[in-house]
Design a protein around this motif. Sequence first.
Motif, PDB file in Angstrom:
ATOM      1  N   ILE A   6      20.611 -52.571 -71.160  1.00 19.80           N
ATOM      2  CA  ILE A   6      21.228 -51.344 -71.664  1.00 19.80           C
ATOM      3  C   ILE A   6      20.651 -51.032 -73.034  1.00 19.80           C
ATOM      4  CG2 ILE A   6      23.383 -50.244 -72.383  1.00 19.80           C
ATOM      5  CD1 ILE A   6      23.147 -50.697 -69.384  1.00 19.80           C
ATOM      6  N   LEU A   7      20.032 -49.879 -73.157  1.00 16.49           N
ATOM      7  CA  LEU A   7      19.496 -49.423 -74.430  1.00 16.49           C
ATOM      8  C   LEU A   7      20.504 -48.463 -75.056  1.00 16.49           C
ATOM      9  CD1 LEU A   7      17.009 -50.440 -72.782  1.00 16.49           C
ATOM     10  CD2 LEU A   7      15.652 -48.732 -74.014  1.00 16.49           C
ATOM     11  N   ASN A   8      20.985 -48.804 -76.246  1.00 15.28           N
ATOM     12  CA  ASN A   8      21.877 -47.901 -76.972  1.00 15.28           C
ATOM     13  C   ASN A   8      21.032 -46.947 -77.795  1.00 15.28           C
ATOM     14  OD1 ASN A   8      24.477 -48.984 -76.127  1.00 15.28           O
ATOM     15  ND2 ASN A   8      23.846 -50.828 -77.230  1.00 15.28           N
ATOM     16  N   ILE A   9      21.323 -45.682 -77.650  1.00 18.02           N
ATOM     17  CA  ILE A   9      20.444 -44.627 -78.156  1.00 18.02           C
ATOM     18  C   ILE A   9      21.240 -43.636 -78.992  1.00 18.02           C
ATOM     19  CG2 ILE A   9      19.148 -42.576 -77.397  1.00 18.02           C
ATOM     20  CD1 ILE A   9      18.087 -44.283 -75.072  1.00 18.02           C
ATOM     21  N   THR A  10      20.634 -43.208 -80.092  1.00 18.79           N
ATOM     22  CA  THR A  10      21.221 -42.139 -80.905  1.00 18.79           C
ATOM     23  C   THR A  10      20.194 -41.021 -81.048  1.00 18.79           C
ATOM     24  OG1 THR A  10      22.531 -43.732 -82.167  1.00 18.79           O
ATOM     25  CG2 THR A  10      22.263 -41.536 -83.108  1.00 18.79           C
ATOM     26  N   GLU A 110      14.295 -47.640 -86.421  1.00 14.43           N
ATOM     27  CA  GLU A 110      13.954 -46.424 -87.164  1.00 14.43           C
ATOM     28  C   GLU A 110      12.714 -45.739 -86.598  1.00 14.43           C
ATOM     29  OE1 GLU A 110      13.703 -47.411 -91.265  1.00 14.43           O
ATOM     30  OE2 GLU A 110      15.847 -47.846 -91.451  1.00 14.43           O
ATOM     31  N   GLN A 111      12.197 -46.287 -85.469  1.00 13.63           N
ATOM     32  CA  GLN A 111      11.050 -45.633 -84.837  1.00 13.63           C
ATOM     33  C   GLN A 111      11.543 -44.561 -83.879  1.00 13.63           C
ATOM     34  OE1 GLN A 111       8.369 -48.190 -82.681  1.00 13.63           O
ATOM     35  NE2 GLN A 111       7.346 -46.472 -81.670  1.00 13.63           N
ATOM     36  N   PRO A 112      11.116 -43.328 -84.070  1.00 13.76           N
ATOM     37  CA  PRO A 112      11.579 -42.277 -83.151  1.00 13.76           C
ATOM     38  C   PRO A 112      10.830 -42.313 -81.828  1.00 13.76           C
ATOM     39  CG  PRO A 112      10.124 -41.352 -84.816  1.00 13.76           C
ATOM     40  CD  PRO A 112      10.283 -42.805 -85.158  1.00 13.76           C
ATOM     41  N   TRP A 113      11.569 -42.081 -80.759  1.00 14.41           N
ATOM     42  CA  TRP A 113      11.006 -41.886 -79.433  1.00 14.41           C
ATOM     43  C   TRP A 113      11.334 -40.457 -79.005  1.00 14.41           C
ATOM     44  CZ3 TRP A 113       7.959 -45.776 -77.728  1.00 14.41           C
ATOM     45  CH2 TRP A 113       8.128 -47.021 -78.351  1.00 14.41           C
ATOM     46  N   HIS A 114      10.727 -40.039 -77.915  1.00 16.02           N
ATOM     47  CA  HIS A 114      10.855 -38.627 -77.574  1.00 16.02           C
ATOM     48  C   HIS A 114      11.323 -38.460 -76.135  1.00 16.02           C
ATOM     49  CE1 HIS A 114       8.775 -37.982 -81.331  1.00 16.02           C
ATOM     50  NE2 HIS A 114       7.816 -38.787 -80.922  1.00 16.02           N
ATOM     51  N   LEU A 115      12.326 -37.624 -75.970  1.00 11.66           N
ATOM     52  CA  LEU A 115      12.778 -37.203 -74.647  1.00 11.66           C
ATOM     53  C   LEU A 115      12.626 -35.687 -74.628  1.00 11.66           C
ATOM     54  CD1 LEU A 115      13.966 -38.334 -71.988  1.00 11.66           C
ATOM     55  CD2 LEU A 115      16.240 -37.914 -72.934  1.00 11.66           C
ATOM     56  N   ALA A 118      13.230 -33.687 -77.961  1.00 14.45           N
ATOM     57  CA  ALA A 118      14.225 -34.375 -78.788  1.00 14.45           C
ATOM     58  C   ALA A 118      13.678 -35.692 -79.321  1.00 14.45           C
ATOM     59  CB  ALA A 118      15.485 -34.633 -77.970  1.00 14.45           C
ATOM     60  N   ASN A 119      14.064 -36.007 -80.550  1.00  9.98           N
ATOM     61  CA  ASN A 119      13.779 -37.316 -81.121  1.00  9.98           C
ATOM     62  C   ASN A 119      15.015 -38.191 -80.965  1.00  9.98           C
ATOM     63  OD1 ASN A 119      11.211 -36.552 -81.978  1.00  9.98           O
ATOM     64  ND2 ASN A 119      11.989 -35.794 -83.935  1.00  9.98           N
ATOM     65  N   LEU A 120      14.784 -39.450 -80.686  1.00  5.12           N
ATOM     66  CA  LEU A 120      15.917 -40.365 -80.558  1.00  5.12           C
ATOM     67  C   LEU A 120      15.520 -41.740 -81.064  1.00  5.12           C
ATOM     68  CD1 LEU A 120      15.151 -42.120 -77.789  1.00  5.12           C
ATOM     69  CD2 LEU A 120      15.905 -40.003 -76.710  1.00  5.12           C
ATOM     70  N   TYR A 121      16.546 -42.497 -81.469  1.00  4.22           N
ATOM     71  CA  TYR A 121      16.362 -43.870 -81.915  1.00  4.22           C
ATOM     72  C   TYR A 121      17.011 -44.812 -80.897  1.00  4.22           C
ATOM     73  CZ  TYR A 121      15.081 -42.184 -86.617  1.00  4.22           C
ATOM     74  OH  TYR A 121      14.469 -41.574 -87.673  1.00  4.22           O
ATOM     75  N   ILE A 122      16.308 -45.888 -80.582  1.00  6.78           N
ATOM     76  CA  ILE A 122      16.908 -46.960 -79.788  1.00  6.78           C
ATOM     77  C   ILE A 122      17.481 -47.956 -80.783  1.00  6.78           C
ATOM     78  CG2 ILE A 122      16.506 -48.797 -78.102  1.00  6.78           C
ATOM     79  CD1 ILE A 122      14.116 -47.111 -77.093  1.00  6.78           C
ATOM     80  N   THR A 123      18.786 -48.015 -80.886  1.00 14.66           N
ATOM     81  CA  THR A 123      19.426 -48.795 -81.946  1.00 14.66           C
ATOM     82  C   THR A 123      19.650 -50.249 -81.572  1.00 14.66           C
ATOM     83  OG1 THR A 123      21.597 -48.058 -81.157  1.00 14.66           O
ATOM     84  CG2 THR A 123      20.553 -46.756 -82.899  1.00 14.66           C
ATOM     85  N   SER A 124      19.825 -50.531 -80.287  1.00 16.53           N
ATOM     86  CA  SER A 124      20.028 -51.924 -79.857  1.00 16.53           C
ATOM     87  C   SER A 124      19.834 -52.014 -78.358  1.00 16.53           C
ATOM     88  CB  SER A 124      21.441 -52.415 -80.227  1.00 16.53           C
ATOM     89  OG  SER A 124      22.424 -51.666 -79.542  1.00 16.53           O
ATOM     90  N   ILE A 125      19.666 -53.250 -77.877  1.00 18.88           N
ATOM     91  CA  ILE A 125      19.508 -53.497 -76.446  1.00 18.88           C
ATOM     92  C   ILE A 125      20.468 -54.605 -76.039  1.00 18.88           C
ATOM     93  CG2 ILE A 125      17.927 -54.286 -74.644  1.00 18.88           C
ATOM     94  CD1 ILE A 125      15.626 -53.117 -76.228  1.00 18.88           C
ATOM     95  N   GLN A 126      21.197 -54.379 -74.939  1.00 17.27           N
ATOM     96  CA  GLN A 126      22.099 -55.388 -74.391  1.00 17.27           C
ATOM     97  C   GLN A 126      21.506 -55.899 -73.080  1.00 17.27           C
ATOM     98  OE1 GLN A 126      25.471 -52.726 -74.054  1.00 17.27           O
ATOM     99  NE2 GLN A 126      26.502 -53.718 -75.769  1.00 17.27           N
ATOM    100  N   GLY A 127      21.404 -57.219 -72.964  1.00 15.81           N
ATOM    101  CA  GLY A 127      20.821 -57.775 -71.750  1.00 15.81           C
ATOM    102  C   GLY A 127      21.708 -58.779 -71.049  1.00 15.81           C
ATOM    103  N   THR A 128      22.938 -58.940 -71.553  1.00 16.67           N
ATOM    104  CA  THR A 128      23.869 -59.895 -70.953  1.00 16.67           C
ATOM    105  C   THR A 128      25.171 -59.186 -70.626  1.00 16.67           C
ATOM    106  OG1 THR A 128      24.593 -60.545 -73.174  1.00 16.67           O
ATOM    107  CG2 THR A 128      22.888 -61.883 -72.129  1.00 16.67           C
ATOM    108  N   PRO A 129      25.981 -59.766 -69.748  1.00 16.00           N
ATOM    109  CA  PRO A 129      27.210 -59.084 -69.329  1.00 16.00           C
ATOM    110  C   PRO A 129      28.131 -58.757 -70.511  1.00 16.00           C
ATOM    111  CG  PRO A 129      26.751 -60.948 -67.911  1.00 16.00           C
ATOM    112  CD  PRO A 129      25.786 -61.029 -69.042  1.00 16.00           C
TER     113      PRO A 129
END
Length: 272
Positions: A6-10, A110-115, A118-129
């Motif tokens: 799960i990628l948390n995105i802002t 703080e690296q912007p990605w693009h959809l 739109a610019n967005l930041y991936i703030t964290s990743i969850q890989g466990t339940p």
Amino acid sequence: MPHSLILNITPQSPIYPNFLTGRHYHALFLNLVSSVDRKLGDYLHESNADKAFTLSPLQVQSKHKNQSLILQYEHQKPISAGTPCWWRISLLDDKLFSQLTPLWLNLNPEQPWHLGSANLYITSIQGTPQSTQPWANVCTYAQLYEQASEKDRIINFIFSTPVAFRQGGFDNVLPTKESVFNSLLNRWNKYSGIELNNISFESVYPSAFNIQTEVISNYENKFIGCLGEISYRILGNVETIGIKQINALADFVLYAGIGRKTTMGMGMVRRK
């Protein structure tokens, strides 16, 4: 080892509905891959073979503690800047996960990605339940198989984004046992290294369903998919090994999804 991340995105700017499409989710994933392995990104872009990943549509985080059973598969309004969102990526083989390890380990919030625009930041990743996030998980194929029940004859699926199946030159939205379990079996045998031979679905019967069809338009063409809940029962005199194999496939659904366009947000399914 399958992973469901799960990628948390802002978003830093509004994301308009015309960029919240399967095609744009696919492009965002390939950009993430290409940022750490350009050749792999090009290969995934050009390959028409069954791909070892699935993607969800972008989800606006719910204010409620429990996630809805049905996910947001279309957006009619823009997602405003600053709105917390999440996005699921599942990876079905170790090779792909390891090739992307630098991405997970060196994530720069703080690296912007693009959809689209739109610019967005991936703030964290969850890989466990997580108690509030049923879509995050990781498990080896051996564990999936060993932990699969030899007794559970009831399999309840939630079709959280539209599911459709390709049959010949046409789409079929009816989740027959053959369509559902053969979709899982094909991906299991391709990626697990634990081939399930002589498995039979003759003993599997749909026993209850609350499903509906939905027309979705955020792809190149309109698609019709099936949403809702469906239960299957294993009936008759079936050996424990057969029950275990069917349950292993059912548990695998969280990672593999079912049916068409799972790399563009369709076919997200989990057990209830």
